[in-house]
Design an enzyme around this catalytic site. Structure first.
Site, PDB file in Angstrom:
ATOM      1  N   SER A 130       8.013  49.856  -5.249  1.00 28.74           N
ATOM      2  CA  SER A 130       8.420  50.082  -6.631  1.00 28.74           C
ATOM      3  C   SER A 130       7.202  50.374  -7.478  1.00 28.74           C
ATOM      4  O   SER A 130       6.093  49.931  -7.152  1.00 28.74           O
ATOM      5  CB  SER A 130       9.128  48.834  -7.171  1.00 28.74           C
ATOM      6  OG  SER A 130       9.320  48.951  -8.560  1.00 28.74           O
TER       7      SER A 130
ATOM      8  N   TYR B  67       8.490  40.131  -9.512  1.00 28.57           N
ATOM      9  CA  TYR B  67       9.030  41.257  -8.753  1.00 28.57           C
ATOM     10  C   TYR B  67       7.903  42.210  -8.379  1.00 28.57           C
ATOM     11  O   TYR B  67       7.777  42.631  -7.217  1.00 28.57           O
ATOM     12  CB  TYR B  67      10.092  41.957  -9.602  1.00 28.57           C
ATOM     13  CG  TYR B  67      10.680  43.206  -8.993  1.00 28.57           C
ATOM     14  CD1 TYR B  67      10.343  44.470  -9.465  1.00 28.57           C
ATOM     15  CD2 TYR B  67      11.597  43.110  -7.952  1.00 28.57           C
ATOM     16  CE1 TYR B  67      10.891  45.611  -8.904  1.00 28.57           C
ATOM     17  CE2 TYR B  67      12.156  44.245  -7.382  1.00 28.57           C
ATOM     18  CZ  TYR B  67      11.800  45.491  -7.869  1.00 28.57           C
ATOM     19  OH  TYR B  67      12.346  46.615  -7.312  1.00 28.57           O
TER      20      TYR B  67
END
Lengths: 249, 470
Positions: free
Chosen positions: A144, A157
């Site tokens: 990501s 995250y």
């Protein structure tokens, strides 16, 4: 693209996600044989039926696994190999978003790291062992943009995704002369239930586009893929920013 | 997880781009998320929405709208028996992409392949072959419906809830899955025969002639709405699936080939809406008439026949994604009504004449024949001729349409609710005499009236929570 992937036996972990579904559909259209894995059993059965019908194939092999359990992550790779009669590639699309409201919940923090970093690492290493023996194959995992540079909002995250990026880079070095290819996919914002109705996002791309970029990377051997392409330059800039500036952003 | 699901605050409309509602659109991504969405969002009433191809206000409200296009998984396809089961958000185009290469086709095809299975069931759509094939619900074997209490019901033909849900416009509950029966087809091509006619009487005569001819199950007619009805040029299209012998030279479709149904739809250029006006439409009508006759005459010596793709014959406008934008920001209204055979010639002439005299000639006029009554309480089909008129929303249109209502009621006409945006409550009750039975069934499955819509409120079908303007 059809040419390179035809007949390849590929396991997709996280097949019920938006990118996972689009990717599995693209693999089937390219002639690959696919094993689907996810943790939501009823939804996985539906996705397997759907993809099988659209590809004109009989029922697709699929298996349930919980990415928080390390043993399950290893087991599902073996399950894929026996279901497909061999394995030529593994693609990991699992992800768990960090929920700021549960910052104080140690289980949640642990789950984020397990699903995004540790679980995929176990699956990738297991697959690497199998593929090294046959001297060819590929590994791919979806990271990501959040993993490029930690941000105050969602760094748990981001940290787990950064760990995944590092795992993939390290594996690329270790497996450099074994005939295996290791691909890192770094998407920007992708349309999915995660991004639905969020007004703070921009340049949100459909999952089909990410899947197409990933398949192209597999066919052409590109090891680090940003999807869409322009995030590569944003990542470059983000990494260069001093922390002082990051504080203001 | 007790966090309410996210919603997009946006303006929603039907295909006619009017009326507009300020909605909160929720979009469950999988079938398993629908129940939690309904339970956890703090909403008192919901409008269910598929692809939004209903022209009027059947799929909108000022409030919560549940977008079911995320339920897009095919579940079972029995290639031997021709049965397909899929989630309600699957579009007809996706169904065709899978069934046509395998030699199967749904018996009933509406005018667009962009509608969802749930939407087609909720409107009980009909096609160009209603005389022989009936409507969509005649080929629906099973419906999985999520009711207001949160339980999933399995409906089959014969249940009163099945008859309420087919044509029920999303007011009985959430259609989660639909199982349909398919018809075998020998090829993915349509043999089309086109005849030119002049005047409504000739057009109705030609339609009836095709309707009585078993060799041509599909029939549709086009009329130039800008000319006087007695003299207007028209085209009557008859169609049937081509046999393999008639398709010599064409590649057989394979399961991997999407070209059977060309899906690359083009966007209309933005300037189209500025250009659309009476002058352009007159020219277009003349050109369309001449071009069609030329194409048909040129293709075949037997006179008036040609072979076209399924998409070309059944979904001619799907080539243009968002063609409704040509009508601009004001949008348009489609008046589609069914007129019994006995009244048809005079009623149609009267209708077109009244619209023309009032300065609102229809930009598109399409007619079909319908056979026996539909089996749903709110089913549209009945024996007669159906006419669909596209009317741009220029000032005064709503008044003109209101003035037309008594005439429509007098000739026993019935308006199609999937297209409707203006019908009054009294007219609706007269046109759909089974409305009370529908409400009775609905009150059992949704006692608090949680499923509603702007159309339901307008027609007096909303009850309880769904009746208040939120």
């Amino acid at each position: 693209m059809k040419h390179a992937l035809a007949g390849q036996r590929v396991a997709v972990l996280g097949a019920t996600s938006a990118i996972g579904r689009a990717l599995a559909g693209g693999l089937l259209a390219a002639g690959a044989r696919v094993f689907l894995a996810a943790h939501d059993a009823p939804e996985l059965a539906r996705v397997a039926a759907d993809l099988g019908i659209r590809a004109g194939a009989p029922a697709l092999p699929h298996g349930v696994f919980d990415a928080r359990e390390m043993a399950a992550c290893a087991r599902v790779v073996h399950e894929a190999r026996s279901a497909l009669g061999g394995l030529d590639g593994l693609i990991v699309v699992c992800g768990l978003l960090f929920d700021p409201a549960r910052r104080a919940d140690p289980e949640h923090l642990h789950a984020v790291h397990a699903v995004n970093a540790a679980g995929p690492a176990v699956a990738l290493e297991t697959a690497a062992e199998l593929l090294v023996q046959q001297g060819q194959g590929f590994l791919m995992a979806v990271g990501s943009m959040a993993g490029v540079r930690p941000r105050a909002v969602n760094y748990p995250y981001g940290a787990s995704k950064a760990a995944l990026h590092a795992t993939l880079s390290g594996m690329r070095l270790r497996l450099a002369h074994t005939g295996l290819r290791v691909h890192t996919v770094i998407p920007g914002f992708i349309e999915s239930p995660m991004t639905f109705a969020r007004t703070d996002l921009f340049w949100v791309a459909p999952p089909e586009r990410a899947a197409r970029d990933m398949l192209r990377a597999l066919a052409r051997g590109r090891t680090v893929v940003y999807t869409p392409w322009f995030w590569r330059w944003i990542a470059l800039a983000l990494r260069a920013l001093p922390e002082r500036v990051m504080r203001r952003v | 997880m007790r966090v309410p699901p996210p919603a997009v605050a946006e303006e929603l409309t039907g295909w006619g781009r009017w009326p507009r509602c300020a909605a909160r659109r929720y979009r469950p991504a999988r079938a398993g998320a629908v129940g939690p969405h309904l339970a956890q969002a703090a909403e008192s009433c919901w409008t269910l929405r598929g692809a939004g191809r209903a022209y009027g206000d059947a799929a909108i409200q000022d409030g919560a709208v549940l977008d079911l296009c995320g339920l897009d998984r095919l579940l079972v396809f029995d290639r031997a028996a021709g049965v397909l089961r899929a989630e309600a958000g699957v579009t007809l185009a996706e169904v065709l992409a899978v069934t046509v290469p395998a030699g199967w086709l749904p018996a009933v095809l509406p005018g667009t392949a962009q509608a969802t299975l749930g939407g087609m069931t909720a409107c009980d759509v009909h096609g160009k072959n209603h005389l022989t094939a009936g409507s969509w619900q005649d080929h629906t074997r099973r419906i999985a419906l999520l009711d207001a209490h949160g339980s999933v019901r399995d409906l089959a033909p014969g249940d009163s809830l099945f008859a309420a849900t087919c044509g029920g416009l999303g007011l009985t509950g959430v259609i989660l899955e639909v199982e349909i029966g398919l018809e075998p087809i020998p090829s993915p091509w349509v043999l089309e025969r086109v005849r030119a006619v002049v005047g409504i009487d000739a057009l109705l005569g030609a339609l009836a002639e095709v309707g009585a001819d078993p060799r041509w199950p599909h029939a549709v007619a086009w009329l130039d709405g800008f000319e006087a009805p007695a003299r207007a040029r028209g085209l009557v299209h008859a169609g049937r699936i081509a046999t393999p012998a008639e398709c010599v030279g064409d590649p057989a479709p394979t399961s991997a080939s999407p070209r059977v149904l060309p899906t690359r739809a083009r966007r209309l250029p933005p300037a189209a809406s500025w250009c659309l006006g009476p002058t352009l439409v007159r020219r277009f009508n003349a050109w369309h008439h001449a071009r069609t006759l030329r194409a048909v005459g040129a293709a075949d010596q037997a006179g008036g026949q040609r072979r076209v793709s399924l998409e070309r014959f059944f979904f001619p406008l799907d080539r243009w994604r968002d063609w409704n934008r040509a009508y601009g920001a004001r949008g348009f209204v489609q008046l589609q009504c069914l007129i019994p055979h006995a009244e048809a010639p005079s009623a149609l002439k009267g209708l077109l004449a009244q619209l023309g005299d009032a300065g609102h000639p229809p930009y598109l006029v399409v007619m079909k024949q319908l056979g026996g009554p539909g089996h749903g309480y709110l089913s549209f089909p009945a024996s007669g001729v159906t006419i669909a008129l596209d009317l741009p929303r220029r000032p005064g249109l709503e008044a003109v349409l209101a003035r037309l209502e008594p005439a429509l009621l007098a000739c026993g006409a019935r308006v199609y609710l999937a297209k409707d945006a203006v019908l009054s409550r009294e007219a609706f009750r007269a046109m759909y005499p089974a409305w009370q039975r529908f409400l009775a069934v609905r009150s059992e499955v949704d006692p608090e009236g949680r499923f509603t819509s702007a159309l339901a409120r307008r027609l007096g079908l909303a009850t309880g929570a769904g009746a208040d303007m939120s």
